[in-house]
Design a protein around this motif. Structure first.
Motif, mmCIF file in Angstrom:
data_model
loop_
_atom_site.group_PDB
_atom_site.id
_atom_site.type_symbol
_atom_site.label_atom_id
_atom_site.label_comp_id
_atom_site.label_asym_id
_atom_site.label_seq_id
_atom_site.Cartn_x
_atom_site.Cartn_y
_atom_site.Cartn_z
ATOM 1 N N MET A 1 90.333 11.721 -24.729
ATOM 2 C CA MET A 1 89.358 11.249 -25.663
ATOM 3 C C MET A 1 89.375 9.732 -25.628
ATOM 4 S SD MET A 1 89.402 10.015 -28.910
ATOM 5 C CE MET A 1 88.147 9.723 -30.036
ATOM 6 N N LEU A 2 88.221 9.129 -25.555
ATOM 7 C CA LEU A 2 88.103 7.671 -25.548
ATOM 8 C C LEU A 2 87.291 7.238 -26.758
ATOM 9 C CD1 LEU A 2 88.385 4.849 -24.263
ATOM 10 C CD2 LEU A 2 86.345 5.379 -22.901
ATOM 11 N N ALA A 3 87.886 6.402 -27.591
ATOM 12 C CA ALA A 3 87.195 5.814 -28.730
ATOM 13 C C ALA A 3 86.811 4.380 -28.367
ATOM 14 C CB ALA A 3 88.097 5.809 -29.954
ATOM 15 N N VAL A 4 85.588 4.010 -28.670
ATOM 16 C CA VAL A 4 85.080 2.673 -28.371
ATOM 17 C C VAL A 4 84.725 1.994 -29.685
ATOM 18 C CG1 VAL A 4 83.302 1.353 -27.152
ATOM 19 C CG2 VAL A 4 84.153 3.505 -26.172
ATOM 20 N N CYS A 5 85.230 0.768 -29.870
ATOM 21 C CA CYS A 5 84.938 0.035 -31.103
ATOM 22 C C CYS A 5 84.766 -1.451 -30.806
ATOM 23 C CB CYS A 5 86.027 0.278 -32.146
ATOM 24 S SG CYS A 5 87.684 -0.142 -31.628
ATOM 25 N N ALA A 6 84.240 -2.162 -31.780
ATOM 26 C CA ALA A 6 83.932 -3.578 -31.609
ATOM 27 C C ALA A 6 85.149 -4.470 -31.802
ATOM 28 C CB ALA A 6 82.824 -3.999 -32.569
ATOM 29 N N HIS A 7 85.923 -4.230 -32.877
ATOM 30 C CA HIS A 7 87.053 -5.109 -33.153
ATOM 31 C C HIS A 7 88.246 -4.345 -33.680
ATOM 32 C CE1 HIS A 7 83.758 -5.407 -36.012
ATOM 33 N NE2 HIS A 7 83.373 -6.528 -35.477
ATOM 34 N N PRO A 8 89.423 -4.981 -33.561
ATOM 35 C CA PRO A 8 90.618 -4.362 -34.130
ATOM 36 C C PRO A 8 90.398 -4.083 -35.615
ATOM 37 C CG PRO A 8 91.242 -6.209 -32.752
ATOM 38 C CD PRO A 8 89.741 -6.249 -32.885
ATOM 39 N N LEU B 1 91.088 10.083 -34.867
ATOM 40 C CA LEU B 1 92.027 9.782 -33.786
ATOM 41 C C LEU B 1 93.388 10.416 -34.045
ATOM 42 C CD1 LEU B 1 91.265 6.015 -33.054
ATOM 43 C CD2 LEU B 1 90.257 8.056 -32.024
ATOM 44 N N SER B 2 93.869 10.289 -35.258
ATOM 45 C CA SER B 2 95.164 10.842 -35.624
ATOM 46 C C SER B 2 95.171 12.364 -35.480
ATOM 47 C CB SER B 2 95.518 10.437 -37.050
ATOM 48 O OG SER B 2 96.758 10.970 -37.421
ATOM 49 N N ARG B 3 94.128 12.993 -35.958
ATOM 50 C CA ARG B 3 94.024 14.460 -35.898
ATOM 51 C C ARG B 3 93.977 14.953 -34.449
ATOM 52 N NH1 ARG B 3 94.758 19.088 -38.888
ATOM 53 N NH2 ARG B 3 93.250 20.608 -38.214
ATOM 54 N N LEU B 4 93.173 14.281 -33.629
ATOM 55 C CA LEU B 4 93.084 14.666 -32.218
ATOM 56 C C LEU B 4 94.418 14.483 -31.510
ATOM 57 C CD1 LEU B 4 89.575 13.207 -31.460
ATOM 58 C CD2 LEU B 4 90.217 15.608 -31.229
ATOM 59 N N ALA B 5 95.081 13.347 -31.749
ATOM 60 C CA ALA B 5 96.383 13.090 -31.122
ATOM 61 C C ALA B 5 97.412 14.118 -31.583
ATOM 62 C CB ALA B 5 96.847 11.677 -31.435
ATOM 63 N N ALA B 6 97.418 14.425 -32.874
ATOM 64 C CA ALA B 6 98.368 15.407 -33.408
ATOM 65 C C ALA B 6 98.122 16.795 -32.815
ATOM 66 C CB ALA B 6 98.264 15.465 -34.933
ATOM 67 N N GLY B 7 96.881 17.054 -32.436
ATOM 68 C CA GLY B 7 96.530 18.329 -31.827
ATOM 69 C C GLY B 7 96.802 18.386 -30.335
ATOM 70 N N GLY B 8 97.337 17.304 -29.782
ATOM 71 C CA GLY B 8 97.705 17.299 -28.371
ATOM 72 C C GLY B 8 96.753 16.579 -27.441
ATOM 73 N N ALA B 9 95.681 16.021 -27.975
ATOM 74 C CA ALA B 9 94.740 15.291 -27.122
ATOM 75 C C ALA B 9 95.334 13.957 -26.686
ATOM 76 C CB ALA B 9 93.431 15.036 -27.876
#
Length: 106
Positions: free
Chosen positions: A1-8, A19-27
């Motif tokens: 999964m790639l998230a794209v954003c403008a600034h930190p 992002l947290s949910r996807l990572a916790a699910g193994g992505a």
């Protein structure tokens, strides 16, 4: 999964829960950020802000379970002046390297 954003901080405020949910699910989660956030109102010099905001992004990525962070150096506050093709190429390059199944843009 790639998230794209403008600034930190966009990865946290706008996308953090996803992002947290996807990572916790193994992505495998990655973030592409176009600027270093130096136009913030934190009352520091632009150079200090670039360093602080970059470090904040790395820390947030670790907390969210993001495995890969690409931080570009486009001028914060002037991103609308960067040619769309330049930004699109950066996303395409990251997607080509990472082969995400999901693209999430904030």
């Amino acid at each position: 999964m790639l998230a794209v954003c403008a600034h930190p901080d966009d990865e946290s405020f706008g996308l953090g829960a996803a992002l947290s949910r996807l990572a916790a699910g193994g992505a495998e989660v990655s973030v592409l950020c176009f600027t270093r956030g130096e136009a913030s109102t934190l009352h520091q010099s632009q150079e200090e802000l670039r360093a602080v905001r970059s470090a904040e992004l790395e820390t947030a990525a670790g907390e969210l379970g993001v495995g890969d962070v690409v931080l570009l150096d486009h001028p914060d506050g002037l991103l609308a002046e960067v040619p769309l093709g330049t930004l699109a190429r950066a996303v395409a390059d990251a997607a080509g390297r990472l082969s995400p199944e999901l693209l999430l843009v904030f």
